[in-house]
Design a protein around this motif. Structure first.
Motif, short mmCIF file in Angstrom:
data_model
loop_
_atom_site.label_atom_id
_atom_site.label_comp_id
_atom_site.label_asym_id
_atom_site.label_seq_id
_atom_site.Cartn_x
_atom_site.Cartn_y
_atom_site.Cartn_z
N ALA A 17 0.83 -1.21 0.00
CA ALA A 17 0.00 0.00 0.00
C ALA A 17 0.86 1.26 0.00
O ALA A 17 0.61 2.20 -0.76
CB ALA A 17 -0.93 -0.01 1.21
N LEU A 18 1.89 1.29 0.85
CA LEU A 18 2.76 2.47 0.91
C LEU A 18 3.60 2.62 -0.35
O LEU A 18 3.83 3.74 -0.82
CB LEU A 18 3.64 2.41 2.16
N GLU A 19 4.04 1.51 -0.91
CA GLU A 19 4.77 1.59 -2.17
C GLU A 19 3.88 2.17 -3.27
O GLU A 19 4.34 2.96 -4.10
CB GLU A 19 5.27 0.19 -2.57
N ASN A 20 2.60 1.78 -3.26
CA ASN A 20 1.66 2.33 -4.24
C ASN A 20 1.45 3.83 -4.02
O ASN A 20 1.37 4.60 -4.98
CB ASN A 20 0.33 1.59 -4.17
N PHE A 21 1.34 4.23 -2.77
CA PHE A 21 1.19 5.66 -2.48
C PHE A 21 2.38 6.45 -3.04
O PHE A 21 2.22 7.52 -3.62
CB PHE A 21 1.09 5.91 -0.97
N ILE A 22 3.59 5.89 -2.84
CA ILE A 22 4.79 6.57 -3.32
C ILE A 22 4.78 6.67 -4.85
O ILE A 22 5.05 7.73 -5.42
CB ILE A 22 6.06 5.83 -2.84
N SER A 23 4.43 5.56 -5.53
CA SER A 23 4.41 5.57 -6.99
C SER A 23 3.30 6.46 -7.54
O SER A 23 3.43 7.02 -8.63
CB SER A 23 4.25 4.14 -7.53
N GLN A 24 2.23 6.62 -6.77
CA GLN A 24 1.14 7.50 -7.19
C GLN A 24 1.50 8.97 -7.02
O GLN A 24 0.85 9.85 -7.58
CB GLN A 24 -0.12 7.19 -6.38
N GLY A 25 2.52 9.23 -6.20
CA GLY A 25 2.92 10.61 -5.97
C GLY A 25 2.02 11.36 -5.02
O GLY A 25 1.78 12.57 -5.20
N VAL A 26 1.52 10.68 -3.99
CA VAL A 26 0.70 11.38 -3.00
C VAL A 26 1.55 12.42 -2.28
O VAL A 26 2.79 12.36 -2.30
CB VAL A 26 0.09 10.40 -1.97
#
Length: 334
Positions: free
Chosen positions: A99-108
């Protein structure tokens, strides 16, 4: 004429082959799952739409406490004009890392997390720091986090233990050998302090009290099953205390269904609305520790707004611990 027809057919074949080669493998086969397409679209969503975005991964949304925080977080974000993304951690460390890796890749713009365990998120929180994404944690502190919101585990446990101990004295007397059970979540290191606090708080009032068992039950469903097993194995217990409200609420359902009378104590930690209502109603759910889940969700958004405006937020914040019983419930619920 035959040469012209052959030339036309050859040209059509070339165009047909070219069109096929321009199609992607997924378009040709039609086999790409819809969820893969959605995931690909969402990866660019946060950065592409230009909105200020905060991603939140709570420990487990089946836990009433985290569900209350998440609801408040989303409502506060909408009111503040901030885009919020909530991904359920499901009490699984690997799920949270993803989940956190996805947040990082999404650029939150900001990440908020209630960690399942301390070790598993060390690396990904470091990745967020390297990507200049502030991280706000709850319950577990990290050097690379921007802000750590924490609670004194022993103090929390002691507070609900003292309520249980006082009730035992009032109901059975100081010399009574009361038996009780604790509902815990043993994979979380911090619950050890909470368990020790519960036992210490009870022993302050009833030195002869005995903890007959500790059972993993941190959700309502698990709490219901745990209470069934506890009462079958130890029918003389007079109290079940949870390290959170969620498991204790499940125990409440089971004990209430058995109609065991008024001489029973159930309590937990968190201060969820459900627990407060039961205390207010004078039920056997007699105590909780107020950690203000609704206010916590709002505070996450307040901190995100401060960061958006270039303001500093505290590196650490200790959540106040307040024990709630029938005696002071009116201060928290009308």
């Amino acid at each position: 004429m035959k040469k012209i027809v052959a030339l036309v057919l050859g040209t059509l074949l070339v165009f047909s082959l070219a069109a096929c080669s321009m199609s992607s493998p997924a378009e040709s086969s039609g086999t790409e799952p819809a969820e893969s397409q959605q995931a690909a679209a969402s990866e660019d969503g946060a950065a592409a739409d230009g909105e200020y975005t905060v991603g939140f991964c709570p420990m487990d949304l089946s836990n009433n406490f985290w569900a209350a925080i998440a609801n408040s977080f989303e409502e506060a974000g909408e009111e503040a004009g901030i885009k919020t993304i909530v991904t359920d951690g499901k009490s699984d460390a690997a799920t949270q890392v993803t989940a956190l890796e996805n947040f990082i890749s999404q650029g939150v713009d900001v990440i908020v997390v209630g960690p399942v365990d301390a070790e598993s998120l060390q690396g990904v929180i470091g990745e967020a720091k390297n990507a200049n994404i502030p991280v706000i944690t709850h319950t577990t502190a990290y050097d690379d986090a921007t802000c750590n919101m924490n609670v004194d585990e022993i103090e929390m446990g002691t507070a609900i233990g003292q309520l249980a101990g006082q009730w035992m004295v009032d109901t059975f007397g100081e010399e009574a050998g009361c038996k009780y059970a604790i509902l815990t979540q043993s994979q979380l290191e911090q619950t050890i302090g909470r368990e020790n606090g519960i036992q210490a708080g009870i022993e302050e009032f009833v030195p002869n009290a005995e903890c007959v068992t500790k059972v993993d039950a941190h959700t309502t469903d698990l709490g219901m099953t745990a209470a069934e097993n506890i009462l079958s194995a130890h029918p003389d217990v007079c109290a079940i205390i949870g390290i959170n409200d969620s498991g204790a609420l499940g125990a409440y359902e089971t004990v209430s269904a058995r109609d065991m009378g008024d001489e029973f104590f159930i309590g937990g930690v968190d201060g969820t609305d459900q627990a407060l209502e039961l205390i207010k109603g004078g039920t056997i759910y007699r105590g909780t520790v107020y950690l203000n889940p609704v206010g916590t969700g709002q505070q996450f958004i307040d901190y995100a707004l401060a960061l958006k405006n270039g303001e500093e937020i505290p590196e650490s914040y200790m959540v106040p611990v307040n024990a709630i019983s029938a005696e002071n419930i009116d201060e928290y619920i009308q």
